[in-house]
Design an enzyme around this catalytic site. Sequence first.
Site, PDB file in Angstrom:
ATOM      1  N   GLU A  25       0.849  -1.191   0.000  1.00 57.27           N
ATOM      2  CA  GLU A  25       0.000   0.000   0.000  1.00 57.27           C
ATOM      3  C   GLU A  25       0.886   1.243   0.000  1.00 57.27           C
ATOM      4  O   GLU A  25       1.799   1.373   0.818  1.00 57.27           O
ATOM      5  CB  GLU A  25      -0.909   0.005   1.226  1.00 57.27           C
ATOM      6  CG  GLU A  25      -1.628   1.311   1.499  1.00 57.27           C
ATOM      7  CD  GLU A  25      -2.474   1.778   0.327  1.00 57.27           C
ATOM      8  OE1 GLU A  25      -2.315   2.953  -0.065  1.00 57.27           O
ATOM      9  OE2 GLU A  25      -3.281   0.972  -0.189  1.00 57.27           O
ATOM     10  N   MET A  37      -9.991   3.995  -0.279  1.00 56.65           N
ATOM     11  CA  MET A  37     -11.192   4.803  -0.127  1.00 56.65           C
ATOM     12  C   MET A  37     -12.204   4.160   0.819  1.00 56.65           C
ATOM     13  O   MET A  37     -13.102   4.832   1.334  1.00 56.65           O
ATOM     14  CB  MET A  37     -11.832   5.034  -1.496  1.00 56.65           C
ATOM     15  CG  MET A  37     -12.780   6.202  -1.569  1.00 56.65           C
ATOM     16  SD  MET A  37     -11.952   7.807  -1.439  1.00 56.65           S
ATOM     17  CE  MET A  37     -11.266   7.969  -3.096  1.00 56.65           C
ATOM     18  N   ALA A  55     -22.430   2.328   1.129  1.00 59.70           N
ATOM     19  CA  ALA A  55     -23.602   1.902   0.361  1.00 59.70           C
ATOM     20  C   ALA A  55     -23.237   0.740  -0.561  1.00 59.70           C
ATOM     21  O   ALA A  55     -22.265   0.815  -1.309  1.00 59.70           O
ATOM     22  CB  ALA A  55     -24.159   3.065  -0.444  1.00 59.70           C
ATOM     23  N   VAL A  74       4.472   0.451  -5.402  1.00 55.53           N
ATOM     24  CA  VAL A  74       4.803  -0.457  -6.495  1.00 55.53           C
ATOM     25  C   VAL A  74       4.928   0.366  -7.767  1.00 55.53           C
ATOM     26  O   VAL A  74       3.952   0.992  -8.201  1.00 55.53           O
ATOM     27  CB  VAL A  74       3.750  -1.569  -6.639  1.00 55.53           C
ATOM     28  CG1 VAL A  74       3.985  -2.369  -7.919  1.00 55.53           C
ATOM     29  CG2 VAL A  74       3.788  -2.488  -5.428  1.00 55.53           C
ATOM     30  N   ASN A  85      -3.866   5.415   1.749  1.00 56.94           N
ATOM     31  CA  ASN A  85      -3.829   4.920   3.117  1.00 56.94           C
ATOM     32  C   ASN A  85      -4.200   3.450   3.097  1.00 56.94           C
ATOM     33  O   ASN A  85      -4.808   2.969   2.130  1.00 56.94           O
ATOM     34  CB  ASN A  85      -4.827   5.672   4.010  1.00 56.94           C
ATOM     35  CG  ASN A  85      -6.239   5.655   3.450  1.00 56.94           C
ATOM     36  OD1 ASN A  85      -6.614   6.534   2.668  1.00 56.94           O
ATOM     37  ND2 ASN A  85      -7.028   4.656   3.806  1.00 56.94           N
ATOM     38  N   THR A 134     -19.147   5.856   2.014  1.00 61.69           N
ATOM     39  CA  THR A 134     -20.466   5.899   2.655  1.00 61.69           C
ATOM     40  C   THR A 134     -20.947   4.516   3.070  1.00 61.69           C
ATOM     41  O   THR A 134     -21.917   4.409   3.821  1.00 61.69           O
ATOM     42  CB  THR A 134     -21.522   6.486   1.701  1.00 61.69           C
ATOM     43  OG1 THR A 134     -21.721   5.600   0.595  1.00 61.69           O
ATOM     44  CG2 THR A 134     -21.110   7.863   1.200  1.00 61.69           C
ATOM     45  N   HIS A 160     -16.657   7.341  -8.115  1.00 61.28           N
ATOM     46  CA  HIS A 160     -17.039   6.007  -8.597  1.00 61.28           C
ATOM     47  C   HIS A 160     -16.475   5.744  -9.996  1.00 61.28           C
ATOM     48  O   HIS A 160     -17.171   5.231 -10.870  1.00 61.28           O
ATOM     49  CB  HIS A 160     -18.569   5.870  -8.624  1.00 61.28           C
ATOM     50  CG  HIS A 160     -19.209   5.927  -7.281  1.00 61.28           C
ATOM     51  ND1 HIS A 160     -20.579   6.065  -7.114  1.00 61.28           N
ATOM     52  CD2 HIS A 160     -18.688   5.865  -6.040  1.00 61.28           C
ATOM     53  CE1 HIS A 160     -20.856   6.091  -5.815  1.00 61.28           C
ATOM     54  NE2 HIS A 160     -19.727   5.975  -5.147  1.00 61.28           N
ATOM     55  N   SER A 213      -7.409   8.456  -2.406  1.00 61.58           N
ATOM     56  CA  SER A 213      -6.965   8.317  -1.024  1.00 61.58           C
ATOM     57  C   SER A 213      -5.719   7.450  -1.032  1.00 61.58           C
ATOM     58  O   SER A 213      -5.642   6.483  -1.789  1.00 61.58           O
ATOM     59  CB  SER A 213      -8.026   7.674  -0.138  1.00 61.58           C
ATOM     60  OG  SER A 213      -9.111   8.529   0.091  1.00 61.58           O
TER      61      SER A 213
END
Length: 517
Positions: A39, A122, A129, A232, A118, A127, A438, A116
């Site tokens: 990561e 994300m 959903a 990477v 981390n 959210t 998205h 993001s």
Amino acid sequence: MSRYPAGVDVAIVGSGPTGAAYARILSERVPDAVVAMFEVGPTVSDPAGSHVKNIVDPDVRAAAQRRSEGPGAGQAKFDNPGAVKAGERRARPGTFLLADGYQVEGEDGLPVAAFSSNVGGMAAHWTGACPRPGGSERIDFLPDLDELLDESDRLLGVTTDAFDAAPFTELVRERLAAAVDDGRPEKARVQRMPLAVHRREDGRLVWSGSDVVLGDVTRANPNFSLYDDSLVTRVIVEDGRAAGVTVRDLSTGETQEVRARFVVVAADALRTPQVLWASGIRPDALGRTLNDQSQVVYAARLRGIEPPAEDQVAAAGALSEQSGVTWVPFADDLPFHGQIMQLDASPVPLADDDPVIPGSIVGLGLFCAKDLQWDDRVEFTEDLDPYGMPAMRVRYRLTERDRAVLERAREEIVRLANAIGEPIGDRPFTMPLGASLHYQGTTRMGEVDDGRSVCGPDSEVWGVPGLFVAGNGVIPTATACNPTLTAVALAVRGARRVAAELDRRGPLLSSNSDIRV
């Protein structure tokens, strides 16, 4: 001495929910396989990959969000749609914007394309959903799609009852159903939003992140390792087959090759094609059919209600019990998906002397399916981004059909707001392109290798055995629903294929403890 192993059975690039799904399925099916996950960002939550909303202390939560913002840390943020002004570029907490290349002159671009960096990706900020695709959103060449979605529900910890105690949620659903359900099949009627949220025994609500997908079985697996702050830079290909990855330790600057029998690139829909391009893996479809979900938002205030009892509005950690979520499913004749959320406070400023009943302000969001275009794409240049990777340039246009669907969504969201209560504000707001987060299609799946897709039905890249891609970018259809559930389902299929290959090939690397540092 490097902290990375010399070799592994499977190298996973990215720690979001799809990368985590590969690790989980491999841990369950071939626990002797040595799996390393890399990561680029830091670990910001405990357990690693957990959702920052589960952090009760607001200062600690804010610090975790800031650490997720990669080279874009410190940029302006927006917390809700009402804070966004036309023409402004702002990033949500925990994300950072594509600094350059987000729009070519004369095109629409994706002005607020964001990332993001981390552990958990994300999924530490989303959210939660998890609606299922319907109609033309579904992938018709996958006969096992429903079973894969069931498995995705399991991995993500999806529930539909986490917010049943929230005030007025049943009333919101009833009012929406009266306006929407007539003539619709049962699956397309107004219902509770499936959410990756569960309630603990002590009553506290918990949001799923990659930690839930990894599960105890992966965390307890001695053959699984997670390396944060690890970029990477390329996939190693030898004799036409994936053979490992090159990793840069961002804490030391040192670079090392990690040999692997299989490589899974699950970076995200923009950075996965970036890694492939940097590796010289450049099929015609790479980065193509990029699609986002245009988003229209509005708000309404419930009418004819009484304040709920005090015990109904108590906070649960970082979550509020009045935040009920309702789903208006996608339908081909109305090509958008509705996410209806009761809010703690209005997203649109109200008069100071106008008290707000908790749960009475309802935020409406409609996501629109894109008219897929081959030329909507992310390109890469010889310039370098802040990580030293090939810089991105987004080529993206709304078609006339897209603009017509957006206009229909504006009309529909006003109708729904009036069905719920009293609309707040003169008109709905159209979010800047890219705001949905998205992004899809850039490593799209295809039934056959016809030059229009990057990978096959098992997510293995055409022409590069042993290399798999994962994430929203693999989804080949135009969707309006939140894509995470579908992306994890596709990752499950790929992970099962890798597990079967490892099982068939015989001795693994797990007994060679010297390969792991």
